[in-house]
Design a protein around this motif. Structure first.
Motif, PDB file in Angstrom:
ATOM      1  N   GLU A 177      -0.885   1.669  -7.023  1.00 49.88           N
ATOM      2  CA  GLU A 177      -1.642   0.629  -7.725  1.00 49.88           C
ATOM      3  C   GLU A 177      -2.249  -0.384  -6.759  1.00 49.88           C
ATOM      4  OE1 GLU A 177      -2.150   0.974 -10.943  1.00 49.88           O
ATOM      5  OE2 GLU A 177      -0.928   2.793 -10.789  1.00 49.88           O
ATOM      6  N   GLY A 178      -2.007  -0.189  -5.467  1.00 47.30           N
ATOM      7  CA  GLY A 178      -2.564  -1.105  -4.479  1.00 47.30           C
ATOM      8  C   GLY A 178      -1.721  -2.331  -4.214  1.00 47.30           C
ATOM      9  N   GLN A 179      -0.471  -2.323  -4.716  1.00 46.29           N
ATOM     10  CA  GLN A 179       0.421  -3.451  -4.496  1.00 46.29           C
ATOM     11  C   GLN A 179       1.175  -3.264  -3.183  1.00 46.29           C
ATOM     12  OE1 GLN A 179       0.622  -6.238  -6.661  1.00 46.29           O
ATOM     13  NE2 GLN A 179      -1.231  -5.191  -7.344  1.00 46.29           N
ATOM     14  N   VAL A 180       1.210  -4.317  -2.371  1.00 42.69           N
ATOM     15  CA  VAL A 180       1.969  -4.280  -1.120  1.00 42.69           C
ATOM     16  C   VAL A 180       3.439  -4.490  -1.458  1.00 42.69           C
ATOM     17  CG1 VAL A 180       2.349  -5.344   1.129  1.00 42.69           C
ATOM     18  CG2 VAL A 180       0.017  -5.084   0.246  1.00 42.69           C
ATOM     19  N   VAL A 181       4.242  -3.471  -1.207  1.00 37.07           N
ATOM     20  CA  VAL A 181       5.670  -3.505  -1.516  1.00 37.07           C
ATOM     21  C   VAL A 181       6.464  -4.100  -0.359  1.00 37.07           C
ATOM     22  CG1 VAL A 181       7.670  -2.050  -2.083  1.00 37.07           C
ATOM     23  CG2 VAL A 181       5.421  -1.501  -3.021  1.00 37.07           C
ATOM     24  N   GLU A 182       5.957  -3.872   0.852  1.00 34.32           N
ATOM     25  CA  GLU A 182       6.640  -4.368   2.045  1.00 34.32           C
ATOM     26  C   GLU A 182       5.587  -4.707   3.095  1.00 34.32           C
ATOM     27  OE1 GLU A 182       9.779  -2.608   5.337  1.00 34.32           O
ATOM     28  OE2 GLU A 182       9.989  -1.971   3.234  1.00 34.32           O
ATOM     29  N   GLY A 183       5.751  -5.860   3.750  1.00 43.93           N
ATOM     30  CA  GLY A 183       4.817  -6.272   4.782  1.00 43.93           C
ATOM     31  C   GLY A 183       4.121  -7.565   4.439  1.00 43.93           C
ATOM     32  N   ASP A 184       3.469  -8.157   5.439  1.00 48.06           N
ATOM     33  CA  ASP A 184       2.868  -9.486   5.299  1.00 48.06           C
ATOM     34  C   ASP A 184       1.357  -9.464   5.123  1.00 48.06           C
ATOM     35  OD1 ASP A 184       5.402 -10.664   5.697  1.00 48.06           O
ATOM     36  OD2 ASP A 184       5.157 -10.517   7.882  1.00 48.06           O
ATOM     37  N   TYR A 185       0.722  -8.337   5.350  1.00 48.71           N
ATOM     38  CA  TYR A 185      -0.739  -8.278   5.339  1.00 48.71           C
ATOM     39  C   TYR A 185      -1.268  -7.690   4.041  1.00 48.71           C
ATOM     40  CZ  TYR A 185      -0.929  -9.374  10.341  1.00 48.71           C
ATOM     41  OH  TYR A 185      -0.828  -9.992  11.552  1.00 48.71           O
ATOM     42  N   ALA A 186      -2.536  -7.985   3.780  1.00 47.64           N
ATOM     43  CA  ALA A 186      -3.220  -7.394   2.629  1.00 47.64           C
ATOM     44  C   ALA A 186      -3.582  -5.942   2.940  1.00 47.64           C
ATOM     45  CB  ALA A 186      -4.481  -8.192   2.309  1.00 47.64           C
ATOM     46  N   VAL A 187      -3.870  -5.186   1.878  1.00 50.09           N
ATOM     47  CA  VAL A 187      -4.303  -3.802   2.028  1.00 50.09           C
ATOM     48  C   VAL A 187      -5.829  -3.743   1.939  1.00 50.09           C
ATOM     49  CG1 VAL A 187      -4.139  -3.277  -0.452  1.00 50.09           C
ATOM     50  CG2 VAL A 187      -3.934  -1.428   1.218  1.00 50.09           C
ATOM     51  N   ASN A 188      -6.420  -2.824   2.682  1.00 45.93           N
ATOM     52  CA  ASN A 188      -7.861  -2.589   2.599  1.00 45.93           C
ATOM     53  C   ASN A 188      -8.146  -1.935   1.250  1.00 45.93           C
ATOM     54  OD1 ASN A 188     -10.422  -1.227   2.774  1.00 45.93           O
ATOM     55  ND2 ASN A 188     -10.339  -1.483   4.989  1.00 45.93           N
ATOM     56  N   ARG A 189      -8.903  -2.612   0.391  1.00 47.12           N
ATOM     57  CA  ARG A 189      -9.101  -2.109  -0.978  1.00 47.12           C
ATOM     58  C   ARG A 189      -9.757  -0.735  -0.994  1.00 47.12           C
ATOM     59  NH1 ARG A 189      -8.512  -3.257  -6.069  1.00 47.12           N
ATOM     60  NH2 ARG A 189      -9.947  -2.366  -7.592  1.00 47.12           N
ATOM     61  N   ALA A 190     -10.795  -0.552  -0.178  1.00 49.60           N
ATOM     62  CA  ALA A 190     -11.458   0.757  -0.139  1.00 49.60           C
ATOM     63  C   ALA A 190     -10.488   1.828   0.339  1.00 49.60           C
ATOM     64  CB  ALA A 190     -12.685   0.695   0.757  1.00 49.60           C
ATOM     65  N   GLY A 191      -9.646   1.466   1.301  1.00 39.18           N
ATOM     66  CA  GLY A 191      -8.652   2.413   1.793  1.00 39.18           C
ATOM     67  C   GLY A 191      -7.653   2.773   0.723  1.00 39.18           C
ATOM     68  N   PHE A 192      -7.208   1.768  -0.022  1.00 36.89           N
ATOM     69  CA  PHE A 192      -6.262   2.014  -1.119  1.00 36.89           C
ATOM     70  C   PHE A 192      -6.879   2.938  -2.166  1.00 36.89           C
ATOM     71  CE2 PHE A 192      -6.206   0.129  -5.468  1.00 36.89           C
ATOM     72  CZ  PHE A 192      -5.172   0.912  -5.972  1.00 36.89           C
ATOM     73  N   ILE A 193      -8.139   2.668  -2.543  1.00 33.27           N
ATOM     74  CA  ILE A 193      -8.790   3.472  -3.579  1.00 33.27           C
ATOM     75  C   ILE A 193      -8.872   4.938  -3.160  1.00 33.27           C
ATOM     76  CG2 ILE A 193     -10.960   3.876  -4.809  1.00 33.27           C
ATOM     77  CD1 ILE A 193      -9.449   1.442  -5.807  1.00 33.27           C
ATOM     78  N   LEU A 194      -9.365   5.184  -1.956  1.00 38.31           N
ATOM     79  CA  LEU A 194      -9.533   6.561  -1.495  1.00 38.31           C
ATOM     80  C   LEU A 194      -8.190   7.264  -1.292  1.00 38.31           C
ATOM     81  CD1 LEU A 194     -12.431   6.161   1.093  1.00 38.31           C
ATOM     82  CD2 LEU A 194     -12.544   7.376  -1.071  1.00 38.31           C
ATOM     83  N   HIS A 195      -7.315   6.613  -0.546  1.00 34.81           N
ATOM     84  CA  HIS A 195      -6.066   7.264  -0.163  1.00 34.81           C
ATOM     85  C   HIS A 195      -5.096   7.401  -1.322  1.00 34.81           C
ATOM     86  CE1 HIS A 195      -6.427   7.046   4.425  1.00 34.81           C
ATOM     87  NE2 HIS A 195      -7.593   6.662   3.924  1.00 34.81           N
ATOM     88  N   ALA A 196      -4.988   6.360  -2.145  1.00 29.50           N
ATOM     89  CA  ALA A 196      -4.055   6.420  -3.268  1.00 29.50           C
ATOM     90  C   ALA A 196      -4.397   7.562  -4.204  1.00 29.50           C
ATOM     91  CB  ALA A 196      -4.059   5.087  -4.024  1.00 29.50           C
ATOM     92  N   ASN A 197      -5.669   7.758  -4.454  1.00 27.81           N
ATOM     93  CA  ASN A 197      -6.087   8.848  -5.334  1.00 27.81           C
ATOM     94  C   ASN A 197      -5.746  10.215  -4.754  1.00 27.81           C
ATOM     95  OD1 ASN A 197      -7.833   8.114  -7.901  1.00 27.81           O
ATOM     96  ND2 ASN A 197      -8.272   6.569  -6.356  1.00 27.81           N
TER      97      ASN A 197
END
Length: 270
Positions: A94-114
């Motif tokens: 879902e693009g939620q950061v479960v562990e870590g201090d930084y934000a996720v790259n939204r485009a990266g999340f969309i492509l990779h998560a799918n």
């Protein structure tokens, strides 16, 4: 047909006692997780070494071994050369950061998560906005089997024409990319760039990305010469792919890169 015996590849030595990279084994999830995180960092550093950076664009992912519905990735807006174990982030589908201090790259999340969600067998994935890969992607055509290196991708990559050039920022945007990765290790996304995936390791996914970028460069150079290249016949191209294009060979090719980084960039483990 070459008889391999207990070997995975013809490149593994038959003679015992020689120094040669060995596939890792793990006694716990924690050990395997640390291994995957370190190799993910090394893959990012390798992308930096090969000049595959472009601002904040580019994302590499590897599944967590214990929680495969989560994946580790490089942090948003941190240069590949500055990625280290301590700043990796763990993200869900879902693009939620479960562990870590930084934000996720939204485009990266969309492509990779799918892709990760569509293909539970895919362990790792790589994408970056590179000079030759992006240029070649604008042509909307596959890599031709004109070199031994290119044969590694023969009948093992696809062209994705849907949503060509559109930035993946909506949750459905990666669906066509995800479907395209059935049974192949690489994709050329028209007007966008290159993507690679591995069912073996982040090392294999990273090396095949570097290799595909080089193949695009070679293809563009040959095209620019104005001469028609001689294609490797399909049967020989398939034979070459079998021996130089496997997941194991991708992993093996990455090992010298790992050793170089291990010696020159010890801050990877900070």
């Amino acid at each position: 047909m070459i008889e391999l015996g207990n070997r995975v590849s013809i490149y593994q030595p038959e003679q015992r006692g020689l120094k040669f990279p060995e596939l890792p084994t793990f006694s716990s999830y924690a050990q395997e997780r640390q291994h995957r995180k370190e190799r993910l960092v090394a893959a990012c550093r390798a992308f930096a070494l090969h000049g595959l950076d472009y601002g904040f664009a580019g994302h590499l992912t590897v599944r967590d071994p214990e929680r495969p519905e989560l994946y580790w990735t490089n942090p948003m807006a941190v240069h590949f050369a500055q990625v280290k174990v301590s700043n990796l982030i763990l993200v869900d589908h879902e693009g939620q950061v479960v562990e870590g201090d930084y934000a996720v790259n939204r485009a990266g999340f969309i492509l990779h998560a799918n892709v990760h969600e569509e293909h539970p067998d895919i362990i790792a994935m790589c994408h970056a906005h590179t000079v030759y890969g992006t240029a070649f992607a604008a042509l909307g055509r596959p890599i031709e089997p004109i070199t031994q290196d290119a044969c590694a991708f023969f009948e093992d990559h696809v062209i994705i024409g849907d949503e060509a050039g559109a930035v993946a920022v909506e949750n459905h945007a990666g669906s066509n990319v995800a479907k395209a990765f059935k049974g192949v290790k690489a994709a050329i996304h028209q007007n966008h760039g290159l993507l690679t995936a591995s069912r073996h390791s982040i090392e294999a996914a990273a090396f095949w990305f570097i290799a595909l970028e080089r193949c695009c460069q070679q293809q563009l150079l040959i095209d620019a010469s104005g001469h028609k290249p001689t294609r490797v016949p399909p049967d020989r191209a398939r034979y070459s792919r079998e021996h130089v294009g496997s997941e194991y060979i991708g992993w093996l090719h990455f090992q010298p890169i790992w050793e170089q980084l291990l010696q020159n960039e010890p801050d990877m483990f900070d």
